[in-house]
Design an enzyme around this catalytic site. Structure first.
Site, PDB file in Angstrom:
ATOM      1  N   TYR A   1     -11.937 -25.769 -20.237  1.00 34.88           N
ATOM      2  CA  TYR A   1     -11.674 -27.072 -19.631  1.00 34.88           C
ATOM      3  C   TYR A   1     -10.492 -27.761 -20.309  1.00 34.88           C
ATOM      4  CZ  TYR A   1     -12.643 -31.939 -18.248  1.00 34.88           C
ATOM      5  OH  TYR A   1     -12.554 -33.220 -17.773  1.00 34.88           O
TER       6      TYR A   1
ATOM      7  N   LYS B   1      -7.030 -28.839 -18.508  1.00 31.62           N
ATOM      8  CA  LYS B   1      -6.606 -30.236 -18.454  1.00 31.62           C
ATOM      9  C   LYS B   1      -5.271 -30.442 -19.179  1.00 31.62           C
ATOM     10  CE  LYS B   1      -9.761 -32.265 -15.974  1.00 31.62           C
ATOM     11  NZ  LYS B   1      -9.406 -32.764 -14.622  1.00 31.62           N
TER      12      LYS B   1
END
Length: 262
Positions: free
Chosen positions: A156, A160
């Site tokens: 993640y 991001k």
């Protein structure tokens, strides 16, 4: 837009991915309240769509990880309303996972949702925005994880961080017709995340934030209104932090705790 009120979005069309619940629903609601026509998407149809004062968002089913589905989503918005002024790439997220044992399939899905999907939808939106009067605005909803990784978020965090870099790259390529900006979100109190913040409903977590509270979805929604409006007409490639000042450093909290124990 009425030049007397830069936050009046009457006559403008906004697409919010993942806009049926949580932060996305708050963003959709804020634009509806500001007068915009709003399209939201998700993989499954919700029982209800965001609505304000009798005006409801239009739902389009789409898995934005699929490039073809991203194109169909944008086409559906334009077919319904005739243009597309604002795209908010909100869909994203990930459960915690151990980087040492997580499967390749998991990593691929997380990167697809949090990085590739925003790219695909932005590409489709750009094809519309670049040729219409007034251009358009793309807003990518990111995470403080891109700046400050936490355990269990390797895939993640990487995705991001990529989204933040993608924002800056697209801002360089697509201006002046299309502005592209990024919002770094911090700890946000939503129904789905309530259990993550402990049995005290996040009171302990709030003590590590300078603003002394976690964000609520409307904090992010208001930032989106600003970045999509004429108030930010010269803002492009920016990373707007909506995290209450971040978190106090661990050494600071440790020192304060030691002081209290003396």
């Amino acid at each position: 837009m009425d030049i007397g009120n830069p936050l009046d979005f009457t006559g403008r069309v906004v697409l919010v991915t993942g806009g049926t619940k949580g932060i996305g629903a708050a963003i959709a609601g804020a634009f509806l309240d500001a007068g915009a026509d709003v399209v939201v998407c998700g993989r499954n149809a919700p029982d209800t769509t965001p609505a304000v004062r009798g005006r409801a968002a239009v739902f389009v089913s789409a898995d934005v990880r699929d490039p073809a589905a991203a194109v169909r989503l944008v086409d559906a918005a334009v077919e319904r309303f005739g243009r597309l002024d604002v795209l908010v790439n909100n869909a994203g997220g990930s459960p915690d996972a151990d980087a040492a044992t997580v499967s390749p399939r998991f990593v691929e899905r997380i990167v697809a949702l949090n990085l590739l999907a925003p790219f695909y939808v932005a590409q489709a939106a750009h094809r519309v925005m670049r040729t219409q009067h007034g251009g358009g605005s793309v807003i990518n909803i990111g995470s403080v994880s891109a700046h400050d990784p936490q355990p269990g978020t390797a895939a993640y965090t990487a995705a991001k961080a990529g989204l933040l870099a993608l924002t800056k790259a697209l801002a360089l390529e697509w201006a002046p017709e299309v502005r592209v900006n990024h919002i770094t979100t911090g700890l946000i109190r939503t129904e789905s995340a309530a259990a993550v913040y402990g049995t005290d409903c996040g009171a302990s977590v709030a003590r590590v934030i300078p603003m002394e509270r976690m964000a609520v979805p409307t904090d992010v929604a208001r930032a989106c209104l600003f970045l999509a409006s004429g108030l930010s007409g010269y803002v492009n490639g920016a990373d707007l932090a909506v995290h209450g000042g971040g978190e106090f450093p661990a050494r600071y909290l440790a020192a304060k705790s030691a002081d209290r124990q003396e």
